[in-house]
Scaffold this motif. Structure first.
Motif, PDB file in Angstrom:
ATOM      1  N   ASP A  22       0.885  -1.347   0.015  1.00 28.26           N
ATOM      2  CA  ASP A  22      -0.298   0.136   0.482  1.00 28.26           C
ATOM      3  C   ASP A  22       1.064   1.248   0.445  1.00 28.26           C
ATOM      4  OD1 ASP A  22      -1.532   2.399   0.361  1.00 28.26           O
ATOM      5  OD2 ASP A  22      -3.052   0.897   2.280  1.00 28.26           O
ATOM      6  N   PHE A  23       1.076   2.598  -1.378  1.00 28.55           N
ATOM      7  CA  PHE A  23       2.299   2.572  -1.315  1.00 28.55           C
ATOM      8  C   PHE A  23       1.619   3.927  -0.471  1.00 28.55           C
ATOM      9  CE2 PHE A  23       3.123   7.138  -3.074  1.00 28.55           C
ATOM     10  CZ  PHE A  23       4.151   7.193  -3.428  1.00 28.55           C
ATOM     11  N   PHE A  24       0.407   4.376  -0.079  1.00 29.97           N
ATOM     12  CA  PHE A  24      -0.166   5.544   0.667  1.00 29.97           C
ATOM     13  C   PHE A  24      -0.136   5.185   1.775  1.00 29.97           C
ATOM     14  CE2 PHE A  24      -2.403   6.105  -3.502  1.00 29.97           C
ATOM     15  CZ  PHE A  24      -1.823   7.517  -3.800  1.00 29.97           C
ATOM     16  N   GLU A  25      -0.488   4.484   2.734  1.00 26.41           N
ATOM     17  CA  GLU A  25       0.116   4.083   3.739  1.00 26.41           C
ATOM     18  C   GLU A  25       1.525   3.255   4.074  1.00 26.41           C
ATOM     19  OE1 GLU A  25      -0.726   3.161   7.410  1.00 26.41           O
ATOM     20  OE2 GLU A  25      -2.817   3.242   5.738  1.00 26.41           O
ATOM     21  N   GLU A  26       2.845   3.695   3.428  1.00 25.02           N
ATOM     22  CA  GLU A  26       3.741   3.061   3.397  1.00 25.02           C
ATOM     23  C   GLU A  26       4.618   4.945   3.537  1.00 25.02           C
ATOM     24  OE1 GLU A  26       6.736   1.164   4.068  1.00 25.02           O
ATOM     25  OE2 GLU A  26       4.825  -0.261   4.082  1.00 25.02           O
ATOM     26  N   VAL A  27       3.576   5.708   3.109  1.00 23.60           N
ATOM     27  CA  VAL A  27       4.495   6.926   2.596  1.00 23.60           C
ATOM     28  C   VAL A  27       4.055   7.586   3.745  1.00 23.60           C
ATOM     29  CG1 VAL A  27       4.107   9.150   1.761  1.00 23.60           C
ATOM     30  CG2 VAL A  27       4.162   7.772   0.197  1.00 23.60           C
ATOM     31  N   LYS A  28       2.791   7.828   4.774  1.00 26.89           N
ATOM     32  CA  LYS A  28       2.646   8.308   5.212  1.00 26.89           C
ATOM     33  C   LYS A  28       3.354   8.001   6.987  1.00 26.89           C
ATOM     34  CE  LYS A  28      -1.270   7.160   8.840  1.00 26.89           C
ATOM     35  NZ  LYS A  28      -2.605   7.335   8.895  1.00 26.89           N
ATOM     36  N   SER A  29       3.577   6.091   6.839  1.00 29.31           N
ATOM     37  CA  SER A  29       4.023   6.102   8.323  1.00 29.31           C
ATOM     38  C   SER A  29       5.891   6.303   7.361  1.00 29.31           C
ATOM     39  CB  SER A  29       4.686   4.306   7.661  1.00 29.31           C
ATOM     40  OG  SER A  29       5.437   3.426   8.598  1.00 29.31           O
ATOM     41  N   ARG A  70       7.049   8.500  10.520  1.00 27.26           N
ATOM     42  CA  ARG A  70       8.686   8.427  11.665  1.00 27.26           C
ATOM     43  C   ARG A  70       9.747   9.520  10.836  1.00 27.26           C
ATOM     44  NH1 ARG A  70       8.149   3.154   8.983  1.00 27.26           N
ATOM     45  NH2 ARG A  70       9.901   4.572   7.280  1.00 27.26           N
ATOM     46  N   LEU A  71       9.514  10.164  10.636  1.00 31.21           N
ATOM     47  CA  LEU A  71      10.529  11.340  10.027  1.00 31.21           C
ATOM     48  C   LEU A  71       9.955  13.172  10.798  1.00 31.21           C
ATOM     49  CD1 LEU A  71      12.594  12.142   8.234  1.00 31.21           C
ATOM     50  CD2 LEU A  71      11.212  12.847   6.178  1.00 31.21           C
ATOM     51  N   ILE A  72       8.642  12.767  11.479  1.00 30.07           N
ATOM     52  CA  ILE A  72       7.710  14.236  11.776  1.00 30.07           C
ATOM     53  C   ILE A  72       8.337  14.343  13.209  1.00 30.07           C
ATOM     54  CG2 ILE A  72       6.133  15.082  12.580  1.00 30.07           C
ATOM     55  CD1 ILE A  72       4.833  15.237   9.349  1.00 30.07           C
ATOM     56  N   GLN A  73       8.492  12.217  13.489  1.00 20.76           N
ATOM     57  CA  GLN A  73       8.680  12.466  15.307  1.00 20.76           C
ATOM     58  C   GLN A  73       9.946  12.271  15.122  1.00 20.76           C
ATOM     59  OE1 GLN A  73       7.322   8.257  14.580  1.00 20.76           O
ATOM     60  NE2 GLN A  73       4.668   9.225  16.076  1.00 20.76           N
ATOM     61  N   ARG A  74      10.986  12.027  14.372  1.00 17.49           N
ATOM     62  CA  ARG A  74      12.370  11.951  14.861  1.00 17.49           C
ATOM     63  C   ARG A  74      12.688  13.580  15.071  1.00 17.49           C
ATOM     64  NH1 ARG A  74      16.321  10.342  17.464  1.00 17.49           N
ATOM     65  NH2 ARG A  74      18.354  10.327  15.904  1.00 17.49           N
ATOM     66  N   LYS A  99      -1.400  17.126  13.540  1.00 11.25           N
ATOM     67  CA  LYS A  99      -2.349  16.742  13.917  1.00 11.25           C
ATOM     68  C   LYS A  99      -3.425  15.348  12.594  1.00 11.25           C
ATOM     69  CE  LYS A  99      -4.004  21.791  14.824  1.00 11.25           C
ATOM     70  NZ  LYS A  99      -4.430  23.159  14.758  1.00 11.25           N
ATOM     71  N   ILE A 100      -3.441  15.303  11.143  1.00 11.14           N
ATOM     72  CA  ILE A 100      -3.775  13.894  10.557  1.00 11.14           C
ATOM     73  C   ILE A 100      -3.058  13.533  11.107  1.00 11.14           C
ATOM     74  CG2 ILE A 100      -4.717  15.762   8.967  1.00 11.14           C
ATOM     75  CD1 ILE A 100      -2.279  14.860   7.092  1.00 11.14           C
ATOM     76  N   TYR A 101      -1.916  13.247  11.701  1.00 11.88           N
ATOM     77  CA  TYR A 101      -1.211  12.290  11.653  1.00 11.88           C
ATOM     78  C   TYR A 101      -1.506  11.422  13.913  1.00 11.88           C
ATOM     79  CZ  TYR A 101       0.730  11.641   6.422  1.00 11.88           C
ATOM     80  OH  TYR A 101       1.463  11.527   5.911  1.00 11.88           O
ATOM     81  N   ASP A 102      -2.539  12.631  14.219  1.00  5.81           N
ATOM     82  CA  ASP A 102      -2.553  12.413  15.740  1.00  5.81           C
ATOM     83  C   ASP A 102      -0.854  12.447  16.414  1.00  5.81           C
ATOM     84  OD1 ASP A 102      -3.736  12.860  17.814  1.00  5.81           O
ATOM     85  OD2 ASP A 102      -4.271  10.190  17.916  1.00  5.81           O
ATOM     86  N   ILE A 103      -0.292  13.038  15.577  1.00  2.12           N
ATOM     87  CA  ILE A 103       1.826  12.505  16.527  1.00  2.12           C
ATOM     88  C   ILE A 103       1.264  13.584  17.774  1.00  2.12           C
ATOM     89  CG2 ILE A 103       3.819  13.274  16.511  1.00  2.12           C
ATOM     90  CD1 ILE A 103       3.345  12.696  12.991  1.00  2.12           C
ATOM     91  N   ALA A 104       1.569  12.882  19.100  1.00  2.84           N
ATOM     92  CA  ALA A 104       1.564  13.320  19.940  1.00  2.84           C
ATOM     93  C   ALA A 104       3.149  14.065  20.716  1.00  2.84           C
ATOM     94  CB  ALA A 104       1.172  12.305  21.269  1.00  2.84           C
TER      95      ALA A 104
END
Length: 121
Positions: A73-80, A84-88, A116-121
């Motif tokens: 799932d290309f879009f799921e891989e990009v989202k993932s 990870r990039l934003i969290q890092r 917000k859309i990825y719900d990253i705390a």
């Protein structure tokens, strides 16, 4: 330093460290506590780096195992990957979104939207 790291380091009290052996002849409790906190901080940083490297190797393995018969799932891989990039970036900047946006080459509004859309705390 992240708030999680700070909480762990602050939880190291003199009372908890009393039973630890000391290599110094005359230990100075405050100096010893600071040294142990520095070591704990270094270990937490190393653990975060290892987690990051593990995530990258998993992503590389998924790409390496790609074949004509496999489904991805290309879009799921990009989202993932984005998450990870934003969290890092947030981890590196201690949660400062403006600096994280600068590191990622994004505008602060764009980064805030993705958080917000990825719900990253």
């Amino acid at each position: 330093m992240s708030t999680a790291k700070a909480a762990i380091l602050e939880s190291l009290s003199k009372r908890r460290l009393r039973g630890l052996p000391s290599r110094m002849r005359k230990p100075v409790p405050a100096e010893r506590l600071e040294k142990i906190k520095e070591m704990a901080s270094a270990l937490l940083d190393e653990a975060a780096t290892l987690d990051h490297e593990n995530a990258l190797s998993e992503a590389n393995a998924a790409i390496g195992n790609l074949s004509p018969s496999s489904r991805l799932d290309f879009f799921e891989e990009v989202k993932s990957f984005e998450m990870r990039l934003i969290q890092r970036a947030l981890e590196i900047t201690g949660g400062n979104q403006a600096r994280a946006a600068r590191i990622l080459g994004l505008g602060t509004t764009t980064l805030n939207y993705k958080i917000k859309i990825y719900d990253i705390a």
